[in-house]
Design a protein around this motif. Structure first.
Motif, PDB file in Angstrom:
ATOM      1  N   MET A  98       0.845  -1.172   0.000  1.00 16.24           N
ATOM      2  CA  MET A  98       0.000   0.000   0.000  1.00 16.24           C
ATOM      3  C   MET A  98       0.895   1.242   0.000  1.00 16.24           C
ATOM      4  O   MET A  98       1.964   1.240   0.591  1.00 16.24           O
ATOM      5  N   ASP A  99       0.452   2.287  -0.622  1.00 17.90           N
ATOM      6  CA  ASP A  99       1.187   3.534  -0.769  1.00 17.90           C
ATOM      7  C   ASP A  99       1.540   4.139   0.596  1.00 17.90           C
ATOM      8  O   ASP A  99       0.689   4.219   1.479  1.00 17.90           O
ATOM      9  N   GLU A 100       2.791   4.552   0.765  1.00 20.48           N
ATOM     10  CA  GLU A 100       3.244   5.116   2.040  1.00 20.48           C
ATOM     11  C   GLU A 100       2.520   6.407   2.392  1.00 20.48           C
ATOM     12  O   GLU A 100       2.189   6.642   3.559  1.00 20.48           O
ATOM     13  N   ASP A 101       2.239   7.261   1.403  1.00 14.93           N
ATOM     14  CA  ASP A 101       1.501   8.500   1.672  1.00 14.93           C
ATOM     15  C   ASP A 101       0.097   8.192   2.179  1.00 14.93           C
ATOM     16  O   ASP A 101      -0.410   8.871   3.079  1.00 14.93           O
ATOM     17  N   LEU A 102      -0.521   7.174   1.623  1.00 11.83           N
ATOM     18  CA  LEU A 102      -1.853   6.776   2.060  1.00 11.83           C
ATOM     19  C   LEU A 102      -1.798   6.278   3.503  1.00 11.83           C
ATOM     20  O   LEU A 102      -2.616   6.673   4.335  1.00 11.83           O
ATOM     21  N   MET A 103      -0.835   5.430   3.815  1.00  8.72           N
ATOM     22  CA  MET A 103      -0.717   4.913   5.179  1.00  8.72           C
ATOM     23  C   MET A 103      -0.438   6.032   6.174  1.00  8.72           C
ATOM     24  O   MET A 103      -0.982   6.046   7.279  1.00  8.72           O
ATOM     25  N   ARG A 104       0.380   6.983   5.793  1.00  8.55           N
ATOM     26  CA  ARG A 104       0.676   8.120   6.673  1.00  8.55           C
ATOM     27  C   ARG A 104      -0.596   8.921   6.936  1.00  8.55           C
ATOM     28  O   ARG A 104      -0.875   9.305   8.074  1.00  8.55           O
ATOM     29  N   ALA A 105      -1.375   9.171   5.898  1.00  3.27           N
ATOM     30  CA  ALA A 105      -2.624   9.918   6.059  1.00  3.27           C
ATOM     31  C   ALA A 105      -3.580   9.173   6.984  1.00  3.27           C
ATOM     32  O   ALA A 105      -4.248   9.791   7.823  1.00  3.27           O
ATOM     33  N   LEU A 106      -3.642   7.859   6.858  1.00  5.42           N
ATOM     34  CA  LEU A 106      -4.515   7.069   7.721  1.00  5.42           C
ATOM     35  C   LEU A 106      -4.039   7.102   9.167  1.00  5.42           C
ATOM     36  O   LEU A 106      -4.843   7.224  10.089  1.00  5.42           O
ATOM     37  N   ARG A 107      -2.723   6.997   9.375  1.00  4.02           N
ATOM     38  CA  ARG A 107      -2.166   7.042  10.738  1.00  4.02           C
ATOM     39  C   ARG A 107      -2.400   8.394  11.385  1.00  4.02           C
ATOM     40  O   ARG A 107      -2.681   8.485  12.576  1.00  4.02           O
ATOM     41  N   GLU A 108      -2.266   9.457  10.591  1.00  9.68           N
ATOM     42  CA  GLU A 108      -2.409  10.815  11.120  1.00  9.68           C
ATOM     43  C   GLU A 108      -3.858  11.281  11.111  1.00  9.68           C
ATOM     44  O   GLU A 108      -4.134  12.429  11.451  1.00  9.68           O
ATOM     45  N   ASP A 109      -4.777  10.405  10.726  1.00 11.64           N
ATOM     46  CA  ASP A 109      -6.209  10.688  10.692  1.00 11.64           C
ATOM     47  C   ASP A 109      -6.535  11.894   9.805  1.00 11.64           C
ATOM     48  O   ASP A 109      -7.359  12.729  10.139  1.00 11.64           O
ATOM     49  N   ARG A 110      -5.831  11.969   8.667  1.00  9.32           N
ATOM     50  CA  ARG A 110      -6.086  13.023   7.685  1.00  9.32           C
ATOM     51  C   ARG A 110      -6.953  12.462   6.570  1.00  9.32           C
ATOM     52  O   ARG A 110      -7.094  11.257   6.416  1.00  9.32           O
ATOM     53  N   GLY A 111      -7.501  13.341   5.791  1.00 11.50           N
ATOM     54  CA  GLY A 111      -8.282  12.921   4.636  1.00 11.50           C
ATOM     55  C   GLY A 111      -7.397  12.239   3.604  1.00 11.50           C
ATOM     56  O   GLY A 111      -6.190  12.466   3.540  1.00 11.50           O
ATOM     57  N   VAL A 112      -8.009  11.377   2.806  1.00  3.42           N
ATOM     58  CA  VAL A 112      -7.305  10.588   1.805  1.00  3.42           C
ATOM     59  C   VAL A 112      -7.774  11.017   0.427  1.00  3.42           C
ATOM     60  O   VAL A 112      -8.973  11.197   0.202  1.00  3.42           O
ATOM     61  N   LYS A 113      -6.838  11.185  -0.500  1.00  2.34           N
ATOM     62  CA  LYS A 113      -7.201  11.522  -1.869  1.00  2.34           C
ATOM     63  C   LYS A 113      -7.956  10.363  -2.503  1.00  2.34           C
ATOM     64  O   LYS A 113      -7.634   9.191  -2.278  1.00  2.34           O
ATOM     65  N   ALA A 114      -8.949  10.694  -3.295  1.00  6.15           N
ATOM     66  CA  ALA A 114      -9.759   9.676  -3.964  1.00  6.15           C
ATOM     67  C   ALA A 114      -8.895   8.793  -4.859  1.00  6.15           C
ATOM     68  O   ALA A 114      -9.100   7.577  -4.918  1.00  6.15           O
TER      69      ALA A 114
ATOM     70  N   ALA B 114      -5.718   7.972  -4.473  1.00  6.61           N
ATOM     71  CA  ALA B 114      -4.915   7.057  -3.661  1.00  6.61           C
ATOM     72  C   ALA B 114      -5.772   5.907  -3.140  1.00  6.61           C
ATOM     73  O   ALA B 114      -5.345   4.747  -3.129  1.00  6.61           O
ATOM     74  N   LEU B 115      -6.992   6.215  -2.731  1.00  4.21           N
ATOM     75  CA  LEU B 115      -7.889   5.175  -2.245  1.00  4.21           C
ATOM     76  C   LEU B 115      -8.260   4.220  -3.371  1.00  4.21           C
ATOM     77  O   LEU B 115      -8.293   3.005  -3.182  1.00  4.21           O
ATOM     78  N   ALA B 116      -8.515   4.759  -4.552  1.00  2.00           N
ATOM     79  CA  ALA B 116      -8.859   3.921  -5.706  1.00  2.00           C
ATOM     80  C   ALA B 116      -7.731   2.935  -5.998  1.00  2.00           C
ATOM     81  O   ALA B 116      -7.984   1.745  -6.206  1.00  2.00           O
ATOM     82  N   LYS B 117      -6.504   3.410  -5.989  1.00  2.55           N
ATOM     83  CA  LYS B 117      -5.357   2.546  -6.267  1.00  2.55           C
ATOM     84  C   LYS B 117      -5.247   1.449  -5.217  1.00  2.55           C
ATOM     85  O   LYS B 117      -5.017   0.276  -5.547  1.00  2.55           O
ATOM     86  N   ALA B 118      -5.428   1.804  -3.940  1.00  5.65           N
ATOM     87  CA  ALA B 118      -5.319   0.820  -2.863  1.00  5.65           C
ATOM     88  C   ALA B 118      -6.418  -0.230  -2.936  1.00  5.65           C
ATOM     89  O   ALA B 118      -6.206  -1.385  -2.573  1.00  5.65           O
ATOM     90  N   LEU B 119      -7.591   0.164  -3.413  1.00  5.15           N
ATOM     91  CA  LEU B 119      -8.717  -0.763  -3.524  1.00  5.15           C
ATOM     92  C   LEU B 119      -8.721  -1.532  -4.836  1.00  5.15           C
ATOM     93  O   LEU B 119      -9.525  -2.440  -5.024  1.00  5.15           O
ATOM     94  N   GLY B 120      -7.855  -1.126  -5.757  1.00  6.43           N
ATOM     95  CA  GLY B 120      -7.820  -1.781  -7.064  1.00  6.43           C
ATOM     96  C   GLY B 120      -8.983  -1.367  -7.946  1.00  6.43           C
ATOM     97  O   GLY B 120      -9.424  -2.134  -8.801  1.00  6.43           O
ATOM     98  N   LEU B 121      -9.463  -0.152  -7.736  1.00  6.06           N
ATOM     99  CA  LEU B 121     -10.568   0.387  -8.521  1.00  6.06           C
ATOM    100  C   LEU B 121     -10.077   1.551  -9.362  1.00  6.06           C
ATOM    101  O   LEU B 121      -8.991   2.078  -9.132  1.00  6.06           O
ATOM    102  N   SER B 122     -10.892   1.977 -10.292  1.00  2.00           N
ATOM    103  CA  SER B 122     -10.556   3.171 -11.063  1.00  2.00           C
ATOM    104  C   SER B 122     -10.941   4.402 -10.249  1.00  2.00           C
ATOM    105  O   SER B 122     -11.841   4.357  -9.414  1.00  2.00           O
TER     106      SER B 122
END
Length: 67
Positions: free
Chosen positions: A1-17, A19-27
């Motif tokens: 999983m993308d490090e920027d995405l994991m950092r945002a999740l750990r820091e309880d920040r919003g996630v870019k759509a 980045a979430l799409a890539k992590a979920l394997g969606l467009s």
């Protein structure tokens, strides 16, 4: 999983759509459409769609350790 995405999740920040799409394997268009249908809670900041961290964690099926 993308490090920027994991950092945002750990820091309880919003996630870019995108980045979430890539992590979920969606467009990214699929994520945007799910947001439009109300299936995914999100906030628009200017032109960017941001998904709250708690929503992204639920969609990804992960739990973060309490700090």
């Amino acid at each position: 999983m993308d490090e920027d995405l994991m950092r945002a999740l750990r820091e309880d920040r919003g996630v870019k759509a995108t980045a979430l799409a890539k992590a979920l394997g969606l467009s990214r268009v699929g994520i945007y459409e799910a947001v439009k249908r109300g299936e995914i809670q999100a906030t628009r900041i200017g032109r960017r769609i941001v998904i709250p961290a708690h929503v992204a964690r639920r969609l990804l099926g992960i739990e973060m350790e309490a700090a």
